[in-house]
Structures are given as C-alpha cells and as structure tokens.
Motif scaffolding. Structure first.
Motif, mmCIF file in Angstrom:
data_model
loop_
_atom_site.group_PDB
_atom_site.id
_atom_site.type_symbol
_atom_site.label_atom_id
_atom_site.label_comp_id
_atom_site.label_asym_id
_atom_site.label_seq_id
_atom_site.Cartn_x
_atom_site.Cartn_y
_atom_site.Cartn_z
ATOM 1 N N GLN A 1 0.847 -1.181 0.000
ATOM 2 C CA GLN A 1 0.000 0.000 0.000
ATOM 3 C C GLN A 1 0.896 1.250 0.000
ATOM 4 O OE1 GLN A 1 -2.576 0.261 3.394
ATOM 5 N NE2 GLN A 1 -3.509 2.194 2.761
ATOM 6 N N ARG A 2 0.508 2.263 -0.777
ATOM 7 C CA ARG A 2 1.305 3.492 -0.839
ATOM 8 C C ARG A 2 0.405 4.683 -0.559
ATOM 9 N NH1 ARG A 2 2.666 1.344 -6.242
ATOM 10 N NH2 ARG A 2 4.478 -0.028 -6.048
ATOM 11 N N ASP A 3 0.980 5.689 0.121
ATOM 12 C CA ASP A 3 0.281 6.952 0.286
ATOM 13 C C ASP A 3 1.066 8.034 -0.462
ATOM 14 O OD1 ASP A 3 2.497 7.398 1.863
ATOM 15 O OD2 ASP A 3 1.408 7.514 3.758
ATOM 16 N N VAL A 4 0.607 9.274 -0.379
ATOM 17 C CA VAL A 4 1.273 10.340 -1.124
ATOM 18 C C VAL A 4 2.699 10.532 -0.648
ATOM 19 C CG1 VAL A 4 0.512 12.224 0.398
ATOM 20 C CG2 VAL A 4 0.969 12.705 -2.015
ATOM 21 N N MET A 5 2.965 10.234 0.645
ATOM 22 C CA MET A 5 4.324 10.322 1.178
ATOM 23 C C MET A 5 5.250 9.319 0.495
ATOM 24 S SD MET A 5 6.354 11.759 3.496
ATOM 25 C CE MET A 5 5.336 12.403 4.809
ATOM 26 N N SER A 6 4.739 8.122 0.225
ATOM 27 C CA SER A 6 5.539 7.091 -0.453
ATOM 28 C C SER A 6 5.988 7.590 -1.824
ATOM 29 C CB SER A 6 4.720 5.805 -0.610
ATOM 30 O OG SER A 6 4.017 5.475 0.552
ATOM 31 N N TRP A 7 5.031 8.110 -2.577
ATOM 32 C CA TRP A 7 5.336 8.605 -3.923
ATOM 33 C C TRP A 7 6.293 9.797 -3.869
ATOM 34 C CZ3 TRP A 7 3.851 6.233 -8.386
ATOM 35 C CH2 TRP A 7 2.839 5.269 -8.304
ATOM 36 N N ASN A 8 6.044 10.707 -2.939
ATOM 37 C CA ASN A 8 6.900 11.890 -2.824
ATOM 38 C C ASN A 8 8.330 11.527 -2.450
ATOM 39 O OD1 ASN A 8 4.892 13.661 -3.508
ATOM 40 N ND2 ASN A 8 4.462 14.334 -1.418
ATOM 41 N N THR A 9 8.462 10.518 -1.588
ATOM 42 C CA THR A 9 9.798 10.081 -1.183
ATOM 43 C C THR A 9 10.571 9.555 -2.383
ATOM 44 O OG1 THR A 9 8.988 9.504 1.029
ATOM 45 C CG2 THR A 9 11.085 8.535 0.341
ATOM 46 N N MET A 10 9.902 8.731 -3.186
ATOM 47 C CA MET A 10 10.552 8.180 -4.376
ATOM 48 C C MET A 10 10.857 9.277 -5.393
ATOM 49 S SD MET A 10 11.519 5.101 -5.086
ATOM 50 C CE MET A 10 13.031 5.577 -5.916
ATOM 51 N N LEU A 11 9.915 10.187 -5.575
ATOM 52 C CA LEU A 11 10.078 11.280 -6.520
ATOM 53 C C LEU A 11 11.252 12.172 -6.121
ATOM 54 C CD1 LEU A 11 7.732 12.994 -8.645
ATOM 55 C CD2 LEU A 11 8.404 14.563 -6.861
ATOM 56 N N ALA B 1 13.259 9.931 -14.630
ATOM 57 C CA ALA B 1 12.625 9.027 -13.664
ATOM 58 C C ALA B 1 11.700 9.803 -12.739
ATOM 59 C CB ALA B 1 13.700 8.298 -12.854
ATOM 60 N N CYS B 2 12.129 11.010 -12.378
ATOM 61 C CA CYS B 2 11.314 11.876 -11.522
ATOM 62 C C CYS B 2 9.979 12.187 -12.197
ATOM 63 C CB CYS B 2 12.089 13.166 -11.245
ATOM 64 S SG CYS B 2 11.328 14.248 -10.034
ATOM 65 N N GLU B 3 10.027 12.524 -13.476
ATOM 66 C CA GLU B 3 8.814 12.840 -14.222
ATOM 67 C C GLU B 3 7.940 11.605 -14.389
ATOM 68 O OE1 GLU B 3 7.653 15.503 -18.165
ATOM 69 O OE2 GLU B 3 9.672 14.671 -17.953
ATOM 70 N N GLY B 4 8.590 10.444 -14.541
ATOM 71 C CA GLY B 4 7.832 9.204 -14.672
ATOM 72 C C GLY B 4 7.033 8.892 -13.422
ATOM 73 N N VAL B 5 7.647 9.048 -12.258
ATOM 74 C CA VAL B 5 6.941 8.830 -10.996
ATOM 75 C C VAL B 5 5.800 9.831 -10.845
ATOM 76 C CG1 VAL B 5 7.160 8.928 -8.481
ATOM 77 C CG2 VAL B 5 8.944 7.820 -9.836
ATOM 78 N N PHE B 6 6.076 11.082 -11.212
ATOM 79 C CA PHE B 6 5.063 12.142 -11.109
ATOM 80 C C PHE B 6 3.827 11.799 -11.935
ATOM 81 C CE2 PHE B 6 3.091 16.053 -12.607
ATOM 82 C CZ PHE B 6 2.951 16.788 -11.437
ATOM 83 N N ASP B 7 4.038 11.331 -13.161
ATOM 84 C CA ASP B 7 2.908 11.022 -14.046
ATOM 85 C C ASP B 7 2.084 9.837 -13.544
ATOM 86 O OD1 ASP B 7 3.562 13.093 -15.735
ATOM 87 O OD2 ASP B 7 4.802 11.849 -17.061
ATOM 88 N N GLU B 8 2.711 8.928 -12.786
ATOM 89 C CA GLU B 8 1.999 7.751 -12.292
ATOM 90 C C GLU B 8 1.220 8.029 -11.009
ATOM 91 O OE1 GLU B 8 4.390 4.277 -11.847
ATOM 92 O OE2 GLU B 8 5.524 4.652 -13.680
ATOM 93 N N MET B 9 1.526 9.136 -10.335
ATOM 94 C CA MET B 9 0.939 9.383 -9.013
ATOM 95 C C MET B 9 -0.574 9.586 -9.083
ATOM 96 S SD MET B 9 3.749 11.803 -7.114
ATOM 97 C CE MET B 9 2.783 11.805 -5.603
ATOM 98 N N PRO B 10 -1.306 8.894 -8.212
ATOM 99 C CA PRO B 10 -2.759 9.063 -8.190
ATOM 100 C C PRO B 10 -3.186 10.331 -7.461
ATOM 101 C CG PRO B 10 -2.096 7.451 -6.548
ATOM 102 C CD PRO B 10 -0.847 7.821 -7.288
#
Length: 479
Positions: A117-127, A138-147
């Motif tokens: 399970q991921r929350d916005v913090m998970s995505w932001n940490t990776m980004l 890679a940063c832009e790729g993670v950004f585009d996938e974020m819900p």
C-alpha cells in the motif's frame, strides 16, 4: 527485568528520540543485536530496551529501524525491517526514505515496488529521491503515475528539472501547476522557479512569477524577496531589483550582497559602493560574496586604487582570506586599466593557482592593448585548462595580426587544425508567449528551421527589389 505493556508503550514512544542522538563511534560488535554489526552505546541500549518489551508495536519497530538508518547502517535496518511482523505504510516509507537518503535509488525503487500500500508520502519520497540525484526523467515518470499530488510533489518535480539544469522545464512545470489550480505553490516553489528564470534570463516569465508572489501573499517572505532581487538583477531589470530591495521590511546579508553584486555587474559601480557603505553603517559584517561585488564594481568603474585597497581590507579589516574569485577581480581590474605587467606580477604572487578565467582575462586585455608577450603567456596557460577552446587561439591570432606577424597567424591556424579544434556555434534565446526559443548560428536544430529560412530568404529577396526604399532620414553619417 521484563517490562509491562504500558511501560513498553511509553519506552517505544521515546525510543526514537534517544536513537536520534546516536552516532556509530565504536568498532566493537553489538552483543545484543544478533547481526553483530558495530553500534554506538546508545543504539545498544535502545536495542536492549527493544528486546525487553513485552509488546513491540509498529512505533517501536519504526523507531529502532530509524535508529540504524540515522547511523548509516542500512544493512541492520533492512534485516530488522524484514523481521517486523506488522509493517504499515509508515514503516515501508521509513525504509524507502533510508535508501533515498543514502543515494541508493535502485534499492529504494525495489522496496517501493514491493509496498502493498502506498500513500502520497511514499510517492513523494521516491520522486524526491530521483530529484536529488538529478534523474529528471525518472522523476517525471513517478510524477505522471501518481494518483494524488500535493505541493511537495510539484516541488519534487521542479527540483528534479532544476538539478538537471532543465530550467525551461521548470517554468513549464510551474505554469502547469498554476493552470491545474489543484495545489497552490509555496515559498519553496516560487524560489526554485525564480532561480530558473534568473539562469535563463527570462525576464517576462520572472515578472509573471512576481505577480504570482503578490497573489499568493509571499511578498513579505525574506527568502522570496531575495530571490526576486536576484532574478531581476540577472535578467537585466536592475531598477526593479532596487525597488524590491527598498520595499523590504527586513533585510539580511543575502539581500545586500545580491543587490551590490547586481549593481556592480550592470555597471552601476558607484551605486554598488555606496550601498556597501550603507550596509556597513547598518552594522552588517561583509563576507566573501560582498567583496566579490565590491571588487567587481571597482573593476567596471576603473577604480584601481580603491579596488586594491578593498582587496587589502578583506584580510586586514575583516579577517577574510581572499579566494580565487577575488584574485580574479583584481587581475581583471589591473588588466582593464592596461596594467598588464602588474597583473602578471599579481598572478605570480597569488596564494592560489590562477584558473582559466584569470588567464582569459589577461588574454582579452592583451588583445585590447596589443601585448604579444602577455598574450602568448596567457594562451600557453589556457591550453592546459581548455585545449579545445578555439576562442583562445583566435584571440592570440588577432594580436599577431595587429602586429603584422602573419607567419605566426598561419602557425596558430595549423595548431588549431592539428588539435581538431572547431568554433562552437553561437546561440541566442528569445522569450515568446510560448516560452524560451533557442537559435543556433548556421544551424538547423530548431524544429521550424525550414519555415524560418524561407521567411529569411523572402525578406532578403524583398530587400533587393527596386520597390524597397529604406528610410535614411534619421541615420547619422559620421565622417
């Protein structure tokens, strides 16, 4: 001694605070921890408490794992993480963050992909992990996938572009953020975007960001106002930079330094020196950056004696050891005044080795004052720093030409050919409503180059027709 459940819970909540004080400082293995990894006394004590707890909740596991991460021991942190029975999203985020902080984005991504399970913090940490290492793709790729996105998400994307020096993309991302309107920029967002405008020289975009600053209510933010001064100064709007400075309720050393340097670079040397005096009257102590602006002001105004006096005052009055940039200012000051012999003597006595910037200043002055000896010395030094820079060869070639030494001109041309040196094409930037457009001299990199050249050919053809009569009434002929 076995602790009660209540005592365990209390200890768990305070465990992280204790661990944060720990630093691995011994080489002896931790006897309490089965992995046998060197730990500090605090970590040993923390793990002892952890082992004695009747109930280990997720707070305890997270605190203990964070302790090893803070000590840079990701091996033990990961092993303990794999043993944890109740891994929630916070604990997963802690592990991902640990890898990010160590710069290991590969392992961070592997852990991130395993998260149930991921929350916005998970995505932001990776980004932010990709942003920190400058991997904007890679940063832009993670950004585009974020819900889901928040202001830290957008800041991470913008930081990724900035770290990779993709400043046009920084502006594009900011415009997209504003247009979508779901998340408001914070002060950090505005500062990064203003910095991008400054690096691009995008004055119109900078003005637009300034309007956003007023709307968002960041006008009184010291860091934002400093960024505005820097942007306007670097984009040629020095008058507006002065207005922003004068309108500030509070100023720090950065405020003064930014405007002093801006005034100096734009040729307002007297104003820069007056501002420096005003800064001292306010009780602020100048630093190295202050004196770069002061010396630059003296250089542009030709104040040789004043410049040398300020240079001496750095160490004598303020205990500031001159750095390479200060020495470079003095060399430039002497060179522009035609004092090339003194400039070379100063270089020989410098406490640091002269760099390419200093020798380039001497070469440029040699061209102005037609000094062959200093020009040859400067090129000899520059070749070691920039062996493939054709501008240096051309400069000395012009000096030879001024003296009619055509054999030496030919010799330099042969030397350039033998080294494979080619002149780098010129580039210009034009700011339009759609952003910044790059143009290269004699190049076809622009996607609309074919249409552009057709228009240029049409204009040239029109200029050659008898029907075209230029207006020459306001042209002054000097004889």
């Amino acid at each position: 001694m076995t602790l009660s459940a209540q005592e365990s819970s209390t200890l768990a909540s305070g465990l992280r605070k204790s661990i944060m004080l720990a630093k691995c400082s011994t080489d002896s293995p931790c006897q309490m921890f089965p992995f046998g990894t060197p730990c500090s006394t605090v970590i040993e004590s923390a793990y002892k408490v952890f082992c004695e707890m009747v109930e280990r909740n997720v707070v305890a596991w997270t605190s203990m794992i964070s302790g090893y991460i803070l000590n840079g021991d990701l091996v033990c942190a990961r092993r303990l993480f794999d043993l944890a029975p109740e891994r929630d999203v916070v604990l997963w985020n802690t592990m991902v963050s640990g890898y990010i902080e160590s710069g290991n984005t590969v392992e961070a991504k592997r852990t991130f992909d395993r998260m149930p399970q991921r929350d916005v913090m998970s995505w932001n940490t990776m980004l932010n992990g990709y942003a920190n290492v400058g991997d904007s793709e890679a940063c832009e790729g993670v950004f585009d996938e974020m819900p889901e996105r928040n202001v830290f998400t957008w800041n991470g994307l913008i930081k990724g572009f900035a770290r990779n020096e993709k400043f046009s993309e920084v502006l594009y991302a900011f415009r997209r953020m504003v247009d979508e309107g779901n998340v408001l920029p914070n002060a950090a967002t505005v500062m990064m975007v203003l910095s991008a405008c400054a690096k691009l020289g995008a004055l119109d975009s900078g003005k637009w960001v300034h309007q956003s600053v007023k709307i968002l209510g960041y006008n009184g933010n010291l860091n934002v106002e400093n960024a505005l001064i820097d942007m306007y100064a670097k984009c040629g709007g020095i008058d507006v930079a002065v207005e922003v400075f004068k309108g500030m309720e509070k100023r720090d050393l950065i405020s003064w330094n930014t405007l002093i340097n801006g005034l100096a670079v734009h040729g307002y040397g007297t104003d820069a020196l007056n501002l420096f005096q005003e800064m001292k009257n306010c009780g602020l102590q100048p630093d190295h950056i202050t004196f770069v602006g002061v010396l630059c002001a003296c250089t542009h105004m030709g104040f040789v004696e004043d410049g040398l006096a300020y240079f001496s005052a750095m160490l004598e009055d303020y205990s500031l050891i001159p750095q390479i940039e200060h020495c470079g200012c003095v060399v430039d000051l002497l060179s522009r005044a035609g004092l090339l012999t003194q400039a070379v003597e100063f270089v020989d006595k410098m406490p640091v080795e002269a760099d390419a910037v200093i020798w380039a200043a001497l070469l440029g002055a040699s061209r102005v004052y037609k000094n062959v000896e200093v020009g040859e010395l400067a090129l000899e030094k520059l070749v070691k720093f920039e062996p493939r820079n054709p501008a240096n060869y051309v400069m000395l070639s012009n000096i030879y030409g001024d003296h009619g030494r055509w054999e030496d001109v030919a010799r330099l041309k042969l030397a350039m050919r033998d080294t494979g040196v080619k002149k780098v094409p010129g580039i210009s930037l034009i700011e339009t409503d759609d952003g910044l457009v790059e143009f290269y001299s004699s190049g076809e990199k622009h996607p609309q180059s074919e249409e552009i050249y057709k228009v240029l050919k049409g204009l040239m053809k029109l200029l050659r027709t008898p029907a075209f009569v230029p207006e020459v009434e306001e042209i002054e002929i000097v004889v």
